[in-house]
Write an enzyme that holds these catalytic residues in place. Structure first.
Site, PDB file in Angstrom:
ATOM      1  N   ARG A 101      48.473  41.580  35.016  1.00 47.66           N
ATOM      2  CA  ARG A 101      47.808  42.858  34.742  1.00 47.66           C
ATOM      3  C   ARG A 101      47.665  43.067  33.244  1.00 47.66           C
ATOM      4  NH1 ARG A 101      50.427  47.054  39.222  1.00 47.66           N
ATOM      5  NH2 ARG A 101      49.892  45.777  41.057  1.00 47.66           N
ATOM      6  N   GLY A 102      46.494  43.550  32.845  1.00 42.30           N
ATOM      7  CA  GLY A 102      46.228  43.780  31.439  1.00 42.30           C
ATOM      8  C   GLY A 102      46.814  45.087  30.941  1.00 42.30           C
ATOM      9  N   ASP A 139      28.819  38.823  30.902  1.00 44.74           N
ATOM     10  CA  ASP A 139      28.056  40.065  30.841  1.00 44.74           C
ATOM     11  C   ASP A 139      28.612  41.019  31.898  1.00 44.74           C
ATOM     12  OD1 ASP A 139      26.153  41.897  30.083  1.00 44.74           O
ATOM     13  OD2 ASP A 139      24.524  40.985  31.229  1.00 44.74           O
TER      14      ASP A 139
END
Length: 588
Positions: free
Chosen positions: A321-322, A373
């Site tokens: 997890r960031g 993107d």
């Protein structure tokens, strides 16, 4: 009176769209001149500015409506009438699907999400584009069985309308014929109606022009791309022949900048492209040709359809997890959803607005095939019952400012949606020696190519990179990203005393922009297998001098070549010699 006012408002919105598309085509139409004059800085500026055209035109139209009309609450019947009047204007257009999206953008800029339904906006398109035909056909047919391949190849290159001459047209034709013979074996039966269908306009991006076509042999359709480059001193030259849906999809990857291709009827171009790349939907193809706002709308429609015909739950995305984003996914849907957390723990020193700026930088920058993107959305409604308990708990604890519960819906006020990839750290964990070598080669190449584009990822941890279906490594964590030229690449100074080198704390200080590439090995390459491969393939990335040289090149205005195809596909890497044959027959 109400119908007259509705008609005037509808016409004003349509005028805003027509101005937008006129200016969009003007800047797009200048791509050929920029390519042939090798004005690469101007090409980059035009690509960045064009991305902002749409929002500026929407803003101008909203300001005009507020200034010229007494806009009432959309609950009033007026806005239902406006939509009817607007719909009556669309059959005259060759881009009705884009005009519907422009209307949606104007309405949503004016009013609350409570009214974002098909009674007021075009949630679902009402005008078909299948009947549309450009005044000039979008592709040309060629018949090699009748006219011969050499003559057909010459005609294709001539018909592209390049004003700058080819430096050695005979050599280019010879290279293409050799590649055709290698990739299209002679034992394949040629049908009587065999033809090549080639789009009339080249697709321009960065330093290349791409001729797009397909070989039609009975029921078979084989896509191909012919990249044309500009030798700034001697003229144009053909650099390769690409064929098969996988190679063509790499050229149209979501990790690359948008093409410049001038078209009056974009739906016809997308319809031509879709069979060539069956894994890519309309949303991705519209986005690839610079119409990302319609791509975003079309993607959302695909998402709504998928929700209707699926039953699995949204879950927390796998991986570490960031510290900045909450990331979740729907297992049956090949995308991830990213929500900015309310607060970031140390050592992260930024704001949610700062994170949005990083994502905007990526949107506007050349992604060189190495940055994902994303589509950015506001006030998106999800069915609450489809959220797993663990995900709902995570969002309520980490992203409370960005979510709202309304009845049986969970509203996310701001999120990004990206193509799902396998996190590189998980990929390496289960990889064998061959896969490790491939992934680390790709990882280092990604860093090199980002540096060539003046991008420094900031955080090189494997968890911040993903592996695509085709095995390509792509960067997707942007909160510490910056321009390479903003960094100060330093050598680690010699320790005053030898025993200090054994200390857990460094004996040197670091400024805010200081980077010590020699440290990468300590923090990243803890696995001996990975360290050995990295040092063999990319050892210079640990040398501060390599990074400073990249900075000098950028400051000198040198734009490095980054090709959307393997170097072995190039015809002698741009030299005068042609390969005897490409290394494989690919998908053909």
């Amino acid at each position: 009176m109400a119908w007259t006012e509705a008609k005037l408002i509808a016409e004003a919105i349509l005028e805003g769209f027509e101005r937008h598309y006129r200016l969009f085509r003007e800047v797009t139409g200048g791509a050929q001149a920029r390519f042939e004059s090798a004005d690469w800085p101007a090409a980059q500026v035009a690509a960045r500015e064009r991305i902002g055209f749409y929002d500026r035109r929407v803003g101008e139209t909203v300001a005009l409506l507020k200034r010229e009309f007494h806009l009432r609450d959309p609950g009033d019947i007026l806005w239902r009438r406006i939509k009817v009047e607007y719909l009556r204007l669309l059959p005259q257009l060759n881009q009705p699907e884009l005009a519907e999206t422009f209307y949606n953008s104007v309405f949503c800029r004016l009013f609350d999400r409570h009214y974002y339904n098909n009674s007021y906006i075009f949630v679902w398109p009402l005008i078909s584009t299948e009947h549309l035909e450009a005044q000039v056909p979008i592709f040309r047919p060629y018949y090699p069985a009748r006219d011969g391949f050499p003559q057909v190849v010459r005609r294709i290159l001539r018909d592209m309308g390049f004003e700058r001459p080819f430096r050695d047209l005979r050599r280019d034709i010879r290279c293409l014929l050799l590649a055709i013979r290698a990739r299209f074996p002679a034992n394949r039966a040629i049908q009587q109606n065999f033809q090549l269908a080639v789009l009339c306009s080249p697709f321009y991006r960065n330093k290349g022009a791409y001729i797009i076509g397909k070989a039609i042999n009975g029921a078979d359709q084989i896509p191909f791309v012919i990249p044309v480059l500009n030798d700034e001193e001697n003229g144009l030259y053909v650099d390769s022949l690409l064929s098969g849906s996988d190679e063509i999809s790499d050229v149209f990857s979501f990790s690359r900048a948008y093409f410049m291709v001038d078209t009056e009827v974009p739906a016809a171009v997308v319809d031509f492209l879709r069979p060539l790349m069956p894994r890519k939907g309309k949303a991705e193809l519209y986005t690839a040709i610079g119409l990302q706002k319609f791509g975003k709308a079309e993607f959302y429609r695909d998402f709504l359809k998928h929700l209707r015909y699926s039953s699995d739950d949204f879950v927390v995305a796998p991986g570490i997890r960031g510290m900045v984003m909450c990331v979740f996914t729907l297992p049956s849907f090949p995308f991830v959803f990213k929500v900015i957390k309310d607060r970031f723990p140390p050592p992260k020193d930024m704001t949610p607005e700062g994170v949005k700026e990083k994502y905007q930088l990526v949107k506007m920058h050349d992604r060189v095939g190495r940055m994902a993107d994303s589509w950015e959305y506001s006030h998106v409604a999800f069915p609450l019952e489809r959220f797993s308990p663990a995900l709902r708990e995570l969002l309520e604890s980490e992203c409370a400012d960005s979510i709202e519960l309304v009845g049986d819906q969970l509203i996310i006020k701001h999120l990004y949606i990206e193509r799902r990839m396998s996190p590189l750290n998980l990929y390496l964990h289960s990889a064998d020696e061959e896969d490790i070598r491939h992934a680390i080669r790709e990882y280092g190449d990604a860093i090199r190519q980002l540096a060539a584009a003046n991008i420094f990822p900031g955080d090189f941890l494997f968890k911040n990179f993903g592996v695509t279906r085709r095995g390509r490594v792509v960067f997707y964590d942007y909160d510490e990203l910056c321009y390479l030229t903003e960094c100060n690449f330093r050598d680690i100074p010699e320790a005053p005393y030898p025993e200090m080198e054994m200390s857990e704390e460094p004996w040197y200080t670091a400024g805010p922009n200081d980077v010590f590439p020699e440290e990468f090995e300590t923090f990243l390459l803890t696995d001996p297998r990975i360290r050995k491969v990295f040092r063999e393939l990319h050892g210079e990335l640990l040398d501060p001098a390599w990074w400073r040289e990249r900075q000098e090149n950028i400051r000198a205005g040198h734009l490095e070549d980054v090709f959307p195809y393997p170097s072995e596909r190039r015809f002698g890497a741009g030299r005068e010699d042609c390969p005897r044959s490409p290394d494989s027959a690919g998908d053909a």
